[in-house]
Every structure is written in C-alpha cells, then in structure tokens.
Design an enzyme around this catalytic site. Structure first.
Site, PDB file in Angstrom:
ATOM      1  N   GLU A 111      73.568   5.850 -50.889  1.00 16.86           N
ATOM      2  CA  GLU A 111      72.719   5.321 -50.160  1.00 16.86           C
ATOM      3  C   GLU A 111      71.977   4.104 -50.349  1.00 16.86           C
ATOM      4  O   GLU A 111      71.750   3.181 -49.583  1.00 16.86           O
ATOM      5  CB  GLU A 111      71.525   6.379 -49.880  1.00 16.86           C
ATOM      6  CG  GLU A 111      70.541   6.196 -48.618  1.00 16.86           C
ATOM      7  CD  GLU A 111      69.311   7.187 -49.022  1.00 16.86           C
ATOM      8  OE1 GLU A 111      69.389   8.015 -49.953  1.00 16.86           O
ATOM      9  OE2 GLU A 111      68.540   7.088 -48.139  1.00 16.86           O
ATOM     10  N   ARG A 159      70.570  14.162 -62.257  1.00 18.39           N
ATOM     11  CA  ARG A 159      69.684  15.174 -61.910  1.00 18.39           C
ATOM     12  C   ARG A 159      70.368  16.440 -61.568  1.00 18.39           C
ATOM     13  O   ARG A 159      69.831  17.437 -61.678  1.00 18.39           O
ATOM     14  CB  ARG A 159      68.727  14.831 -60.696  1.00 18.39           C
ATOM     15  CG  ARG A 159      67.590  13.861 -61.273  1.00 18.39           C
ATOM     16  CD  ARG A 159      66.703  13.455 -59.998  1.00 18.39           C
ATOM     17  NE  ARG A 159      67.645  12.684 -59.059  1.00 18.39           N
ATOM     18  CZ  ARG A 159      67.781  11.156 -59.165  1.00 18.39           C
ATOM     19  NH1 ARG A 159      67.001  10.693 -60.260  1.00 18.39           N
ATOM     20  NH2 ARG A 159      68.374  10.747 -58.198  1.00 18.39           N
TER      21      ARG A 159
END
Ligand code: AMP
Length: 188
Positions: free
Chosen positions: A113, A76
C-alpha cells in the site's frame, strides 16, 4: 485512548467481542506516509485479555482442522502467528523481510500500500503437503499475503486458509488472493 486497564464486560457473543476489539484499535493518520491511515494494534497487545481474545478467535478456526504449522509474516504477523501456533501446539514458520533469514531461502518481491518489499522463506520451512494456516495482522492491498502464499505454494505447502486480524475491505486485497480461502476477524 490506550485501553490498558479496560476490563471486558460479559460477552454475549462474537459480535460484542468484535466490537470491543474494533473500539480498541487506534488509527494513526499519515503514518508512515501522508495519506495512510495506519491501524495501530498495540493498544490490543498491551491488554492481556484483548490479546488473548484475538488469539482465541483465530485458534477457534483451526483447532479442528489438524493443521501442521502456522506461517506468519514479518513483522506483526509474528506476534499473532507465533501465539496461535503455540496455542494450537504446532510449529511456526517465519516469512521474513529479505536478508533476515540465515539459511537458504526463496524470495519474492511485491508492491505494498506504501512502497515495495521483498519477502523470503527458508527453503526447508515446510514439507510438501503439510497443512499450513497463514496469519498476518492486516490485509490491505493483498500484495504481502499473495507473495507469502506464492512462497508457501512454491514449497508445495497445502495452505488451508489465510487469516487476518484486520481486513481493510475497501482496498480489495482479497481479490489478489484468488481462490485461496481467506478469513478476517475484523473487517473495516
Ligand atoms: P498489503 O500488502 O497492502 O496487504 O499490506 C499488508 C501489510 O502491510 C500488513 O503486514 C500490515 O502490517 C501492513 N499494513 C498495510 N497497510 C496498513 C495500514 N493501513 N495499517 C497498518 N498496517 C498496514
């Protein structure tokens, strides 16, 4: 809600722009793993005005800084980074997931994460001393950005700043970036 037909009201200043962008984000619970609140930027990409607003907000920071290139992180980060580079009239450097770049690379592994990852950059992507802005969609734990900064520094790039569309401040990713300058458009 997908704000594809949303029209921007008259903007009095930066804060209203940030509020509109924040409202347009979609949070998807438990993606890609249980417990992760995924921030989905696609409603912003679908809206030309909102997409342009993000690109303009990022470009404003670097328009006078005479940077030589924008580096973007797979995947992204490419969406925002390439548009920013194009608008600034400078080159774009893709920092990709391992195995995707065709020429000689340097690589680095790091924790996410959710899960782990290895990223790579072409060894000739940047000339020593070139001024680079690093762009990604989101700063979470900071592992991705720290690894990307590490790769750029290994190539002796002069990284001016890392810029994120969104920062999840509760994950304290900024701390992992150390002294390296960092800016976020939206802080959640
Ligand atoms: P991190 O290395 O933890 O800072 O993760 C940053 C990268 O993972 C960014 O490139 C994001 O695209 C993606 N990412 C991490 N957490 C999220 C999240 N909660 N929502 C959307 N994207 C995320």
């Amino acid at each position: 809600m997908c704000p594809t037909h949303l029209t921007l009201p008259h903007m009095k200043g930066m804060n209203s722009a940030i509020a509109i962008l924040t409202q347009a984000l979609r949070t998807v619970p438990d993606f890609p793993k249980p417990g992760i609140q995924f921030i989905d930027i696609t409603p912003i990409l679908q809206n030309a005005q909102l997409f342009r607003l993000v690109i303009n907000l990022i470009c404003e920071r670097y328009a006078k800084k005479r940077i030589d290139a924008v580096a973007g992180i797979d995947a992204r980060g490419f969406i925002f980074g390439a548009a920013v580079a194009c608008q600034l009239g400078v080159g774009f450097i893709p920092i990709r997931k391992k195995g995707k770049l065709p020429y000689k690379t340097i690589e680095l592994s790091y924790d996410l994460e959710y899960g782990s990852n290895t990223i790579a950059i072409h060894e000739d992507a940047v000339l020593p001393g070139q001024k680079v802005a690093l762009v990604d969609d989101l700063l979470a734990t900071g592992g991705t950005a720290a690894a990307a900064l590490n790769l750029l520094k290994q190539l002796d790039a002069d990284v001016q700043e890392s810029c994120f569309f969104i920062e999840l401040s509760f994950l304290k990713g900024r701390e992992l970036l150390g002294d390296s300058p960092c800016h976020s458009i939206i802080t959640l």
